[in-house]
Design an enzyme around this catalytic site. Structure first.
Site, mmCIF file in Angstrom:
data_model
loop_
_atom_site.group_PDB
_atom_site.id
_atom_site.type_symbol
_atom_site.label_atom_id
_atom_site.label_comp_id
_atom_site.label_asym_id
_atom_site.label_seq_id
_atom_site.Cartn_x
_atom_site.Cartn_y
_atom_site.Cartn_z
ATOM 1 C CB CYS A 110 0.189 26.753 1.614
ATOM 2 S SG CYS A 110 0.018 28.552 1.519
ATOM 3 C CB CYS A 156 3.254 -3.029 -7.842
ATOM 4 S SG CYS A 156 4.796 -2.190 -7.570
ATOM 5 N N GLY A 208 1.356 1.219 -10.969
ATOM 6 C CA GLY A 208 1.988 -0.072 -10.775
ATOM 7 C C GLY A 208 3.382 -0.072 -11.268
ATOM 8 C CB CYS A 219 -5.430 20.032 -14.166
ATOM 9 S SG CYS A 219 -5.150 19.467 -12.416
ATOM 10 C CB SER A 222 11.255 4.529 -7.700
ATOM 11 O OG SER A 222 10.509 5.039 -8.724
ATOM 12 C CG ASP A 238 -0.008 8.634 -13.154
ATOM 13 O OD1 ASP A 238 -0.597 7.724 -13.059
ATOM 14 O OD2 ASP A 238 1.061 8.610 -12.222
ATOM 15 N NE ARG A 263 11.047 2.480 -3.904
ATOM 16 C CZ ARG A 263 9.980 2.484 -4.647
ATOM 17 N NH1 ARG A 263 9.122 3.541 -4.073
ATOM 18 N NH2 ARG A 263 9.671 1.950 -5.859
ATOM 19 C CE1 TYR A 303 6.428 5.866 -2.125
ATOM 20 C CE2 TYR A 303 7.720 5.550 -0.004
ATOM 21 C CZ TYR A 303 7.532 5.737 -1.511
ATOM 22 O OH TYR A 303 8.811 5.313 -2.210
ATOM 23 C CB CYS A 304 2.039 2.658 -3.648
ATOM 24 S SG CYS A 304 1.516 2.605 -5.052
#
Length: 366
Positions: free
Chosen positions: A344, A15, A66, A259, A122, A275, A134, A21-22
């Site tokens: 929750c 990247c 990435g 899932c 993004s 992912d 960022r 926070y990636c």
């Protein structure tokens, strides 16, 4: 054979930003090899050949990282040429890409338009919230450069939507952000909650439960008011709730309660189910040696799906389970107590606050 959607990681975890926070940087750090470099021509040929042997009705290719544009524009031109050569059954093709939009050129914008890419861009709100986390690798702000990409996309009529990661700072500024997005004519929005890193209960929480509850309620108020005034802004999460109220399955996998196999393909051809779980323990094989049929029936695939089932007995008695389904598996893994998932209480409070108005919207749509 069914329709097929695959997600390619043509630049692996590489990247040109260094977002605090990636989630994929965290995923890469939790496997033996953090990056598989750039996808080769041979790997791309093998992926597309096997995809067209398997798919029917339509074929969708998503690119993510990435930062997937680091594979280079020539890589994507190669994709288009190979798809055209291999699509002997003339299937409809759907292209999408998620990008940080940093330092993209007019050639990229022209390419996305000409080849009908849906681009996820993004942006974390206004300059103040976006530039908090960022940064580029030198620690410099990126908002101004991303806005240049927005201008290019508008100039070249690129189809794009906005993806915003929700943090405490975004939550506290959502009214300003929403107003800014409307001013920029951003009509298609996605908001995803910031995730806690894997296996690190001591890491700073960039999105608290209380902040996420406030965010959902405040954003819903803004969205609902606009709809009632005839101003439609598409917010993926809320639209999925309306679909569920109408009896349809949500199109967003994190809202189904379990899932499925998403066919995430790393740069070296390794295949994974999701992912969020491109991890060594969930590797389903490699595209050079496996077929899509075998992958779907692989024991690791079955184990991954079974592990995602919601086994919390309290959920069955919750009046909002039909909308929550126990939450995304990744949210459950973040839980630090006996709660079904980390958010929750946030969801319960939000549904209590909004469900009557959601039902009103549902009846209006019906």
């Amino acid at each position: 054979m069914p329709p097929l959607t695959i997600m390619l990681k043509p630049a692996s975890s590489l990247c040109n930003l260094n977002c605090k926070y990636c989630f994929y940087k965290d995923v890469a750090a939790n496997r033996l090899q953090t990056s598989y470099g750039l996808m080769t021509h041979d790997t791309l040929i093998t992926i597309l050949s096997k995809s067209f042997s398997y798919a029917s009705d339509w074929f969708a290719i998503a690119f993510q990282g990435g930062e997937p544009t680091l594979a280079g524009l020539d890589f994507y031109k190669d994709v288009i040429a190979l798809v055209n050569d291999n699509n002997i059954n003339h299937l409809p093709i759907h292209y999408s890409i998620q990008t940080n939009g940093y330092l993209l050129s007019k050639e990229w914008a022209s390419f996305f338009h000409d080849n009908h890419f849906l681009v996820g861009l993004s942006i974390d709100g206004t300059i103040h919230t976006h530039d908090t986390y960022r940064k580029n690798p030198l620690g410099n702000d990126t908002f101004t450069e991303i806005m240049k990409t927005v201008d290019l996309f508008n100039q070249y009529y690129v189809d794009y939507n906005i993806l915003t990661v929700v943090t405490d700072k975004v939550s506290s500024s959502i009214q300003k952000i929403y107003k800014f997005y409307k001013k920029k004519n951003f009509q298609f929005l996605q908001f995803i909650p910031c995730l806690r890193p894997f296996d690190d209960a001591n890491s700073p929480i960039l999105l608290s439960k209380e902040a996420y509850k406030s965010f959902l309620c405040d954003l819903f108020d803004l969205w609902y008011e606009d709809i009632m005034n005839g101003k439609i802004v598409s917010i993926r999460q809320f639209e999925n709730y309306l679909m569920m109220l109408k009896g349809y399955q949500p199109e967003s996998c994190d809202m189904t309660g379990h899932c499925s196999i998403q066919y995430i393909i790393e740069a070296n051809g390794d295949i994974y189910p999701c992912d969020f779980y491109v991890l060594d323990e969930y590797k389903l094989g490699n595209i050079f040696t496996e077929s899509f049929e075998n992958i779907l029936n692989d024991p690791v695939s079955n184990r991954f799906i079974e592990q995602s089932n919601n086994n919390y007995s309290d959920c069955a008695n919750c009046e909002y389970y039909f909308l929550c389904k126990g939450g995304c598996r990744r949210y459950r893994q973040m839980a630090i107590s006996n709660e079904p998932n980390f958010f929750c209480d946030s969801f319960k409070s939000f549904f209590s606050y909004s469900v009557e108005r959601m039902n009103l919207l549902y009846r209006m749509l019906k």
